[in-house]
Motif scaffolding. Structure first.
Motif, short mmCIF file in Angstrom:
data_model
loop_
_atom_site.label_atom_id
_atom_site.label_comp_id
_atom_site.label_asym_id
_atom_site.label_seq_id
_atom_site.Cartn_x
_atom_site.Cartn_y
_atom_site.Cartn_z
N ALA A 274 0.83 -1.21 0.00
CA ALA A 274 0.00 0.00 0.00
C ALA A 274 0.86 1.25 0.00
O ALA A 274 0.57 2.22 -0.71
N GLY A 275 1.95 1.24 0.77
CA GLY A 275 2.84 2.40 0.83
C GLY A 275 3.53 2.67 -0.49
O GLY A 275 3.60 3.81 -0.96
N LEU A 276 4.04 1.61 -1.12
CA LEU A 276 4.70 1.77 -2.43
C LEU A 276 3.71 2.19 -3.50
O LEU A 276 4.02 3.03 -4.35
N THR A 277 2.52 1.61 -3.48
CA THR A 277 1.50 1.97 -4.46
C THR A 277 1.10 3.44 -4.31
O THR A 277 1.01 4.16 -5.31
N ASP A 278 0.89 3.89 -3.08
CA ASP A 278 0.53 5.29 -2.84
C ASP A 278 1.66 6.22 -3.28
O ASP A 278 1.42 7.24 -3.92
N LEU A 279 2.88 5.85 -2.96
CA LEU A 279 4.03 6.65 -3.38
C LEU A 279 4.08 6.75 -4.90
O LEU A 279 4.20 7.84 -5.46
N PHE A 280 3.97 5.62 -5.58
CA PHE A 280 4.10 5.57 -7.03
C PHE A 280 2.94 6.25 -7.76
O PHE A 280 3.15 7.02 -8.69
N GLU A 281 1.72 5.97 -7.33
CA GLU A 281 0.55 6.47 -8.06
C GLU A 281 0.08 7.85 -7.62
O GLU A 281 -0.58 8.54 -8.41
N ASN A 282 0.38 8.27 -6.41
CA ASN A 282 -0.17 9.52 -5.90
C ASN A 282 0.88 10.56 -5.49
O ASN A 282 0.76 11.73 -5.84
N LYS A 283 1.88 10.14 -4.73
CA LYS A 283 2.85 11.11 -4.21
C LYS A 283 3.84 11.57 -5.28
O LYS A 283 4.33 12.69 -5.21
N ASP B 165 11.05 4.87 -17.17
CA ASP B 165 11.95 5.33 -16.12
C ASP B 165 11.27 5.20 -14.75
O ASP B 165 11.86 4.68 -13.80
N ALA B 166 10.03 5.64 -14.65
CA ALA B 166 9.30 5.57 -13.39
C ALA B 166 9.11 4.12 -12.94
O ALA B 166 9.31 3.80 -11.76
N LEU B 167 8.77 3.25 -13.87
CA LEU B 167 8.52 1.86 -13.50
C LEU B 167 9.82 1.15 -13.10
O LEU B 167 9.81 0.34 -12.18
N ALA B 168 10.91 1.47 -13.77
CA ALA B 168 12.19 0.88 -13.39
C ALA B 168 12.59 1.34 -11.99
O ALA B 168 13.11 0.54 -11.19
N GLY B 169 12.33 2.60 -11.67
CA GLY B 169 12.59 3.09 -10.32
C GLY B 169 11.79 2.31 -9.29
O GLY B 169 12.29 1.97 -8.21
N LEU B 170 10.54 2.01 -9.62
CA LEU B 170 9.71 1.22 -8.72
C LEU B 170 10.26 -0.19 -8.58
O LEU B 170 10.24 -0.75 -7.48
N ALA B 171 10.75 -0.78 -9.66
CA ALA B 171 11.35 -2.11 -9.58
C ALA B 171 12.53 -2.11 -8.63
O ALA B 171 12.73 -3.06 -7.84
N VAL B 172 13.33 -1.05 -8.67
CA VAL B 172 14.46 -0.92 -7.76
C VAL B 172 13.95 -0.81 -6.31
O VAL B 172 14.49 -1.45 -5.40
N MET B 173 12.90 -0.03 -6.10
CA MET B 173 12.33 0.10 -4.77
C MET B 173 11.86 -1.26 -4.24
O MET B 173 12.09 -1.60 -3.08
#
Length: 164
Positions: A21-30, A78-86
């Motif tokens: 939930a935290g990663l999803t909120d960060l990625f999609e909203n923050k 770029d954004a999705l690769a950053g999320l993969a790293v996270m």
């Protein structure tokens, strides 16, 4: 006589609901630019992340063909690769609480990004995926793919990210 050693594989990492939930909120909203792009997560695992973008008029790069702008493709990869790293960092530090792991991402940033545009991005929606090839102590290397609604590969990417 030789001694036989048996290695037992580690159990697969399963993220807690709080971390997802935290990663999803960060990625999609923050990360507001991801919201502008319309990125929506469809899979979040330690090995791979996937997302979707629905086509909208604001994403058009060539008005005659209703083709997505190349900048949208590169920014989304770029954004999705950053999320993969996270996700990979989160899986590496499962001994920490979800909040502690989410705090680790403040220093994450793109070092290098390469995108190969293979076909025009035309369609009702697009699917993306990214995975980490190597997660070092300072740099992570990634591979990304951008697909059309018909499943055809439209673009590929590779990126390097600072993680410390």
């Amino acid at each position: 006589m030789t001694k036989s050693t048996t290695t037992h594989p580690s159990p697969p990492v399963v993220f807690e609901d709080e971390f997802i939930a935290g990663l999803t909120d960060l990625f999609e909203n923050k990360i507001v630019f991801n919201k502008v792009l319309g990125l929506k997560l469809t899979l979040l695992s330690p090995e791979r992340v996937r997302a979707r973008i629905d086509m909208r008029h604001e994403l058009v790069g060539h008005y005659s063909y209703n083709r997505v702008h190349g900048g949208v493709v590169s920014a989304a990869l770029d954004a999705l690769a950053g999320l993969a790293v996270m996700a990979a960092i989160g899986a590496r530090h499962m001994d920490e609480t979800p909040a502690q792991r989410l705090h680790r991402f403040a220093k994450l940033g793109t070092i290098d990004l390469r995108v190969d545009y293979l076909r025009p991005a035309i369609g009702a929606y697009f699917e993306l995926q990214a995975e980490v090839l190597r997660l070092g102590s300072r740099v992570a290397s990634t591979r990304m793919e951008f697909f059309g609604a018909d499943g055809k590969l439209l673009s590929t990417g590779a990126g390097a990210y600072i993680v410390s």
